[in-house]
Design an enzyme around this catalytic site. Structure first.
Site, PDB file in Angstrom:
ATOM      1  N   HIS A 209       0.846  -1.195   0.000  1.00 30.88           N
ATOM      2  CA  HIS A 209       0.000   0.000   0.000  1.00 30.88           C
ATOM      3  C   HIS A 209       0.876   1.239   0.000  1.00 30.88           C
ATOM      4  CE1 HIS A 209      -3.493   2.508   0.843  1.00 30.88           C
ATOM      5  NE2 HIS A 209      -2.682   3.205   1.620  1.00 30.88           N
TER       6      HIS A 209
ATOM      7  N   ASP B  85     -15.061   2.896   7.881  1.00 31.79           N
ATOM      8  CA  ASP B  85     -13.932   3.774   7.518  1.00 31.79           C
ATOM      9  C   ASP B  85     -14.381   4.806   6.485  1.00 31.79           C
ATOM     10  OD1 ASP B  85     -11.113   4.640   7.068  1.00 31.79           O
ATOM     11  OD2 ASP B  85     -11.525   3.774   5.101  1.00 31.79           O
TER      12      ASP B  85
ATOM     13  N   ARG C 240     -14.067  13.074   8.534  1.00 31.35           N
ATOM     14  CA  ARG C 240     -12.765  13.681   8.859  1.00 31.35           C
ATOM     15  C   ARG C 240     -12.368  14.706   7.811  1.00 31.35           C
ATOM     16  NH1 ARG C 240      -9.294   8.818   8.540  1.00 31.35           N
ATOM     17  NH2 ARG C 240      -7.589  10.283   8.778  1.00 31.35           N
TER      18      ARG C 240
ATOM     19  N   SER D 163      -7.246   3.785   9.404  1.00 31.05           N
ATOM     20  CA  SER D 163      -8.025   3.818   8.159  1.00 31.05           C
ATOM     21  C   SER D 163      -7.339   2.954   7.087  1.00 31.05           C
ATOM     22  CB  SER D 163      -8.133   5.281   7.706  1.00 31.05           C
ATOM     23  OG  SER D 163      -8.623   5.376   6.410  1.00 31.05           O
TER      24      SER D 163
ATOM     25  N   LYS E 146      -8.431  -1.303   5.781  1.00 28.27           N
ATOM     26  CA  LYS E 146      -8.689  -1.746   4.402  1.00 28.27           C
ATOM     27  C   LYS E 146      -7.769  -2.912   4.025  1.00 28.27           C
ATOM     28  CE  LYS E 146      -8.612   2.679   3.065  1.00 28.27           C
ATOM     29  NZ  LYS E 146      -9.204   3.884   3.622  1.00 28.27           N
TER      30      LYS E 146
HETATM   31  N1  URA Z   1      -5.696   7.204   3.172  1.00 27.45           N
HETATM   32  C1  URA Z   1      -6.632   6.488   3.818  1.00 27.45           C
HETATM   33  O1  URA Z   1      -7.064   5.447   3.330  1.00 27.45           O
HETATM   34  N2  URA Z   1      -7.081   6.933   4.998  1.00 27.45           N
HETATM   35  C2  URA Z   1      -6.626   8.062   5.579  1.00 27.45           C
HETATM   36  O2  URA Z   1      -7.061   8.391   6.666  1.00 27.45           O
HETATM   37  C3  URA Z   1      -5.667   8.809   4.894  1.00 27.45           C
HETATM   38  C4  URA Z   1      -5.217   8.345   3.693  1.00 27.45           C
END
Ligand code: URA
Length: 443
Positions: free
Chosen positions: A82, A161, A168, A183, A187
């Site tokens: 990621h 999320d 946010r 977050s 995922k």
């Molecule tokens: N990318 C994400 O998936 N979540 C965040 O909070 C910031 C960047």
């Protein structure tokens, strides 16, 4: 339990229990806790932070809030990668085939971009016919057959999320390390990987502008991975300028193909080799990064890495002739040069400004419903450290006539993104640190 008590507890700097975090996430997902209370809690987290245990609890609750992917039917150690986002980042399109060619199965879910340029999924859609929506069973069997599949995130993964991130975004609570870490990791965990390599960007084009903050974010994510039993390492890489030369969807596919042929830009090639080496080690295919690197270089030299990309394109319905001959990919009608108005050396390139310029030319989405122009983008001819003379080309803007209204603003953004120096600029490192469960190594 009442949300107001949990907001107060966090506001006062106390640690929430696992049950309390589960209550908040469940209540927010189900709608019994309203946005204003969740926003107040997120702001309390922004100021007070969270312990490693709280962060892991938040992650697991968000990971299990929707569909999860079970990769157990795929043979081998599944290693995910990621990147925390950045301009010109096409690493997945290089690393997926490269690592798969070396024997580590890659079952990857990627996102689309909003603002700036497209995400990996948008880029892959520049290939005619490429299908990013496979059924779960097709996804698993493709990875078992050819070792590689890249698809879009399923609609109902980590809905908690998704909801919290949108909140946010409008309450100035995105840039909180525990909230970003949970977050991202929610995922990755929902997507089912056994091990995770994180590419945490640092610099002007990244979420985290300083190395110390980037290391803190990386450590928070590695700690979560360790707490939930996923072997996780993080590489801190440079995003003080875009990665590679191409920014724009089809243009980035061309550059990724060139990199798989061993003819890509040095920075992109190097970052891909570093990240892929860690994936091979975590996947148990190499004993050390050095050994992994040799294997990967051999996969590039032999053409097996490019061949793996072609296999994936074919399996997902894409036009392989566009990979064999990338001039068949979408090409913009106009190519407009942006020339330097001074002599010197390139000292900086504001990555975000270049990303916005690419968006103005049509390469990214201004709103959720905008349609991306796959051919559009910016081709950087000069990068940090390069010498330049008045009248030399800094970058070329690729656009179709329908986006001509964005041209002047894009041109001035690109020109304004470049910073110059009269003196030679020392070479910047591409990678600044490695964060593993064992500790932090700065380079
Ligand atoms: N990318 C994400 O998936 N979540 C965040 O909070 C910031 C960047």
């Amino acid at each position: 339990m009442r949300a107001v008590d949990l907001i107060r507890k966090k506001r006062d700097g106390l640690e929430l229990s696992g049950e309390e975090i589960a209550f908040l996430i469940r209540g927010y997902s189900e709608g019994t806790i309203p946005d204003y209370q969740m926003a107040a809690w997120a702001m309390a987290v922004y100021y007070q932070g969270m312990s490693a245990r709280e962060t892991a609890d938040l992650t697991l609750n968000m990971a299990s809030s929707g569909d999860t992917i079970d990769l157990s039917s795929i043979h081998g150690v599944k290693v995910d990668k990621h990147s925390t986002g950045g301009v010109g980042d096409k690493t997945t399109i290089v690393i997926g085939p490269l690592v798969a060619a070396a024997g580590v199965p890659v079952a990857k879910m990627s996102g689309r971009g909003l603002g700036h340029t497209g995400g990996t999924i948008d880029k892959l859609e520049a290939i005619q016919g490429f299908n990013v929506e496979l059924e779960k069973e097709e996804f698993y069997s493709q990875v078992n057959e050819i070792g590689l599949a890249v698809v879009g995130q399923s609609g109902n993964m980590t809905p908690a999320d998704k909801k919290l991130y949108s909140l946010r975004d409008v309450t100035a609570t995105v840039d909180s390390i525990p909230l970003i870490a949970s977050s991202v990791m929610s995922k990755k965990i929902a997507a089912g990987a056994d091990a995770i390599v994180l590419d945490v960007k640092t610099g002007s084009g990244a979420f985290m502008k300083t190395l110390d903050d980037s290391i803190r974010l990386a450590k928070a994510m590695v700690d979560i991975g360790t707490q939930v039993g996923r072997n996780t390492v993080a590489v801190i890489s440079d995003m003080d300028q875009p990665l590679g030369h191409a920014i724009g969807n089809a243009m980035e596919i061309k550059e990724a193909v060139a990199t798989l042929q061993g003819k890509g830009p040095n920075d992109l090639q190097e970052v891909c080799l570093i990240l892929a080496s860690h994936m091979l080690v975590l996947g148990g295919k190499a004993a050390s990064e050095e050994e992994a690197r040799e294997m990967l270089q051999q996969k590039i030299d032999s053409g097996e890495a490019l061949d793996k990309l072609k296999k994936m394109v074919l399996a997902q319905g894409g036009d392989v002739t566009q990979i064999d001959d990338t001039s068949l990919l979408p090409e913009a009608e106009l190519k407009i040069e942006v020339k330097s108005d001074r002599d010197g050396y390139i000292e900086s390139i504001q990555a975000e400004e270049i990303g916005i310029a690419a968006m103005l030319l049509g390469a990214g989405r201004e709103t959720k419903d905008s349609v991306i122009d796959l051919a559009a983008g910016v081709d950087l001819h000069k990068k940090i450290g390069d010498p330049v003379r008045v009248g030399e080309v800094l970058a070329v803007l690729h656009l179709n006539r329908q986006h001509e209204k964005g041209l002047e603003e894009a041109r001035s953004k690109v020109l304004g993104a470049y910073g110059f120096s009269n003196d030679r600029i020392p070479k910047r490192p591409l990678v600044f640190a490695l964060v593993t469960p064992e500790g932090i190594k700065r380079f």
